[in-house]
Design a protein around this motif. Structure first.
Motif, PDB file in Angstrom:
ATOM      1  N   HIS A  23      68.242  48.832  85.181  1.00 31.27           N
ATOM      2  CA  HIS A  23      67.241  49.867  84.868  1.00 31.27           C
ATOM      3  C   HIS A  23      66.782  50.565  86.157  1.00 31.27           C
ATOM      4  N   LEU A  24      66.510  49.669  87.165  1.00 36.10           N
ATOM      5  CA  LEU A  24      66.052  50.234  88.437  1.00 36.10           C
ATOM      6  C   LEU A  24      67.134  51.115  89.061  1.00 36.10           C
ATOM      7  N   GLN A  25      68.386  50.598  88.912  1.00 40.88           N
ATOM      8  CA  GLN A  25      69.481  51.401  89.473  1.00 40.88           C
ATOM      9  C   GLN A  25      69.536  52.769  88.793  1.00 40.88           C
ATOM     10  N   THR A  26      69.388  52.661  87.444  1.00 41.83           N
ATOM     11  CA  THR A  26      69.413  53.928  86.684  1.00 41.83           C
ATOM     12  C   THR A  26      68.290  54.836  87.166  1.00 41.83           C
ATOM     13  N   VAL A  27      67.108  54.183  87.285  1.00 46.43           N
ATOM     14  CA  VAL A  27      65.943  54.977  87.712  1.00 46.43           C
ATOM     15  C   VAL A  27      66.219  55.559  89.089  1.00 46.43           C
ATOM     16  N   ASN A  28      66.734  54.634  89.969  1.00 48.39           N
ATOM     17  CA  ASN A  28      66.996  55.089  91.347  1.00 48.39           C
ATOM     18  C   ASN A  28      68.010  56.213  91.373  1.00 48.39           C
ATOM     19  N   SER A  29      69.087  55.971  90.597  1.00 49.14           N
ATOM     20  CA  SER A  29      70.097  57.019  90.639  1.00 49.14           C
ATOM     21  C   SER A  29      69.538  58.295  90.017  1.00 49.14           C
ATOM     22  N   GLY A  30      68.652  58.090  89.000  1.00 46.85           N
ATOM     23  CA  GLY A  30      67.978  59.261  88.401  1.00 46.85           C
ATOM     24  C   GLY A  30      67.168  59.995  89.455  1.00 46.85           C
TER      25      GLY A  30
END
Ligand SMILES: Nc1ncnc2c1ncn2[C@@H]1O[C@H](COP(=O)(O)OP(=O)(O)OP(=O)(O)O)[C@@H](O)[C@H]1O
Length: 697
Positions: A178-185
């Protein structure tokens, strides 16, 4: 990357080591570590395993014990590790070997599904999955990449790691993804924003370049416009100058001109043909009057006697016999006829005479304006600023408005503010000695300082002040395009009461302002020439100007305190009160206050209403001084015509009280009922009643 680098850099690994050496003793058998393992001393078995993994330890303690056959350096390392473990875990109550805690089937290293849920958060917040060590992931028991020296180093830094321990946490893969997604977002968003900002920057740069180009173009256009504007103004002023000179030339012939007498520089005035015409008319009228007078005398000689008159009234007679009437006596009827004719002729001549007088006064007013214009033209022709120079790179001089004692006032155009201005040029005479120049400069500076300190709609504004050369400096004033009240009165002689009241109200308002300042100001030179009409008529705004003789009170002094009159003798005597002409004992200067200006207001009002000054009307300044005219001006008298309201007369009397103690001050004057709003409706005599252009009645 070597295990050493990992150990020395990654605080997470320090944490894992902690778990390895400290947490093991506290672990509960078979207990699965929960998410908080990384931050707790009660770290679970998996944590140990993970610690090894993370540190690059791919061999378990069990394997180390059995590892007699492994290479010596590995054993040595294992021994070191074992010793360290003993040292560190001396207090441990649990004697289980560390690998007892690991079920091979459930070992995170061998169970990717469970490993997916076991991750450690580094202190920096970056997620680092424990299974990231390839050797651990593949169940590689080889200890070839173990670096035990890292452990020693790590132990030394243990207490440092403790400080960071509290920030560590274990996270699920879901959280991490999720964090990765958020980060990549966020990263995408950032890069989008960056793109956007870059685009905007490029846009702005483009616009800036465009605006720069437009500005440059505008600047060129503006310079061009200003040049055109300047050329047009100069052209207009040249045309006006030609027109003015043409008119003056016509006026010279019609109204008169100055001419040199003999070889001297004395100029004398010669009237033009209009006056000659009027003279002829006057002669004709006089002749007619003489004729009528003669005829009247003859008629009187032939006047029928009383007897004949009685006879005419009583044809039957009274019975008495009378001497015979002389032959040339007229009959009563004839006499009456002739007498009637003569009377009519006389009244017609008187009418003509009045008209002639009216015409003469009009012509004289015209002549006085013509003389003023001739002087202006002559001064303009002799001025060194006549050829439309631009002063201070800003003020284009157009035409001379007038010349005062030591100054010339030019109508100018402010090329920066794009407005008309009045430029007053002060000249210091080159012939003057230094002290006189200094005195004049001080005087002019004081005038400018006082003027600069005032700001009121009824007072001409001072915009600027600059030097032209060592002997010349300028003050730039608000321009009022309608001439001054003196010009108006010269042209029209007088005005209606309503118009006069409106002008006086505005002047009093300016005086109230000047006396309400922290350092109040006495104008001292209030006169029609210093009251400017903004629109050329007496129905509009007026502004007070010329602070050349004004006096400013010191701070803290009230206007009622009075001050010494320092420049006695200066000013325009018709408008100054008696106290300005008094000499104190031992030549002491008199005390003056704002009541000087109140007296001037009274004189100006009187002059506007009656077309003449109340004291010393036809006298020169010198004659006024010589004859003590103002010192004897104890009471003002009002002509019967034109009709002026009683309130206006009372207002004038209040201004012209001989003793200043009895005179109103500026504030009392402003409070006079005549200036109150209702007074305008009931008090003033209608302007229609007064014949503005008519002869003095
Ligand atoms: N701000 C102004 N706007 C328009 N005309 C002005 C202005 N100031 C002065 N004038 C005109 O310029 C002429 C000269 O003014 P100035 O005050 O110097 O002369 P003065 O009052 O005749 O002389 P002095 O100052 O010696 O009494 C006058 O006709 C006056 O009406």
């Amino acid at each position: 990357m070597s295990g050493m680098e990992d150990l020395t850099i990654d605080a997470r690994k320090q944490e894992l080591l902690e778990a390895r050496f400290w947490g093991a003793s506290k672990m509960q058998s078979g207990s699965e570590s929960n998410m908080s393992t990384g931050s707790s001393l009660g770290a679970g078995a998996n944590s140990d395993k993970e610690t090894d993994s993370a540190l690059g330890f791919t061999s378990t303690p069990e394997q180390n014990e059995k590892g007699e056959t492994t290479r010596g350096r590995k054993r040595k390392a294992a021994e070191n590790l074992s010793q360290n473990a003993k040292k560190v875990g001396a207090n441990s109550t649990n004697s289980k070997k560390i690998n007892d805690y690991f079920e091979p089937a459930t070992s995170p290293a061998r169970n990717p599904s469970s490993q997916n849920d076991r991750l450690i958060m580094s202190p920096t917040g970056l997620v680092n999955p424990l299974r990231s060590s390839p050797s651990s992931r593949h169940g590689n028991n080889s200890s070839s990449n173990i670096d035990y020296s890292g452990l020693v180093h790590l132990q030394q830094k243990r207490h440092v790691a403790k400080e960071t321990r509290s920030t560590q946490s274990e996270m699920t893969f879901h959280d991490i993804s999720h964090l990765q997604t958020v980060n990549s977002g966020h990263a995408t968003e950032k890069s989008k924003k960056l793109d956007e900002v870059t685009r905007q920057k490029q846009d702005l740069e483009f616009h800036l370049k465009e605006s720069d180009a437009i500005m440059k173009k505008c600047k060129v256009q503006l310079i061009h416009c200003l040049k055109v504007c300047k050329d047009l103004l100069v052209e207009k002023s040249k045309k006006e100058k030609i027109e003015a000179r043409k008119k003056a030339m016509e006026g010279r012939l019609r109204l008169g001109q100055f001419s040199r007498q003999g070889t001297g520089y004395q100029e004398s005035w010669t009237n033009g043909w209009a006056f000659a015409d009027l003279g002829l008319k006057k002669e004709k009228i006089n002749r007619e009057k003489e004729d009528i007078e003669k005829a009247r005398k003859i008629l009187n000689k032939r006047k029928p006697s009383a007897n004949a008159a009685r006879k005419a009234n009583n044809p039957e007679g009274d019975g008495f016999t009378r001497p015979k009437e002389p032959k040339d006596l007229l009959s009563v009827q004839e006499y009456h006829e002739r007498d009637e004719v003569l009377r009519q002729r006389l009244s017609a001549v008187k009418r003509d005479e009045n008209e002639l007088q009216f015409e003469l006064e009009r012509l004289e007013r015209e002549r006085s304006l013509h003389i003023r214009e001739l002087k202006r033209i002559s001064n303009e022709d002799n001025s060194c600023f006549k050829d439309n120079p631009v002063l201070n790179d800003q003020y284009l001089l157009l035409s001379l408005l007038g010349k005062g004692g030591f100054s010339e006032v030019y109508k100018g155009f402010d090329l920066e503010e794009l407005r008309y201005v009045a430029v007053k040029i002060h000249h210091l005479n080159r012939e003057w000695h230094e002290q006189k120049k200094l005195d004049y400069a001080r005087h002019a500076n004081r005038e400018a300082d006082i003027h600069r300190s005032v700001n009121h709609p009824r007072i001409v504004s001072l915009y600027d002040r600059f030097e032209v050369d060592i002997n010349t400096f300028c003050t730039v004033l608000e321009f009022c395009g309608g001439n001054d009240l003196d010009f108006y009165l010269k042209e029209h002689r007088l005005m209606g009461e309503k118009e006069a009241r409106t002008i006086i109200m505005q002047v009093v308002s300016a005086l109230v302002y000047l006396n309400s300042l922290e350092r109040s100001v006495i104008h001292y030179d209030l006169k029609p020439g210093n009251i400017l009409l903004c629109h050329g008529t007496v129905c509009g705004d007026v502004k007070v100007t010329d602070f050349g003789l004004s006096k400013q009170f010191d701070e803290g002094l009230s206007p009622g305190d009075g001050m010494d009159l320092t420049s006695q003798g200066a000013g325009t005597y018709w408008y100054l009160p008696p106290e300005c002409f008094v000499r104190g004992p031992g030549g002491q200067p008199p005390k003056i206050d704002n009541k000087v200006d109140v007296w001037s207001v009274g004189v100006i009002f009187y002059q506007c209403l009656y077309g003449k000054k109340p004291f010393g009307h036809n006298l020169t300044q010198e004659a006024i001084l010589k004859q003590n005219t103002i010192l004897r001006a104890t009471e003002v008298s009002f002509p019967n015509k034109p009709t002026v309201s009683a309130e206006a007369k009372s207002f004038i009397r209040r201004c012209l009280m001989y003793h200043k103690e009895d005179r109103a001050d500026v504030f009392q004057l402003a409070d006079h009922p005549y200036l109150k709003p209702s007074a305008g409706k009931r008090g003033t005599a209608s302007s229609a009643n007064s014949n503005q252009n008519g002869p003095a009645l």
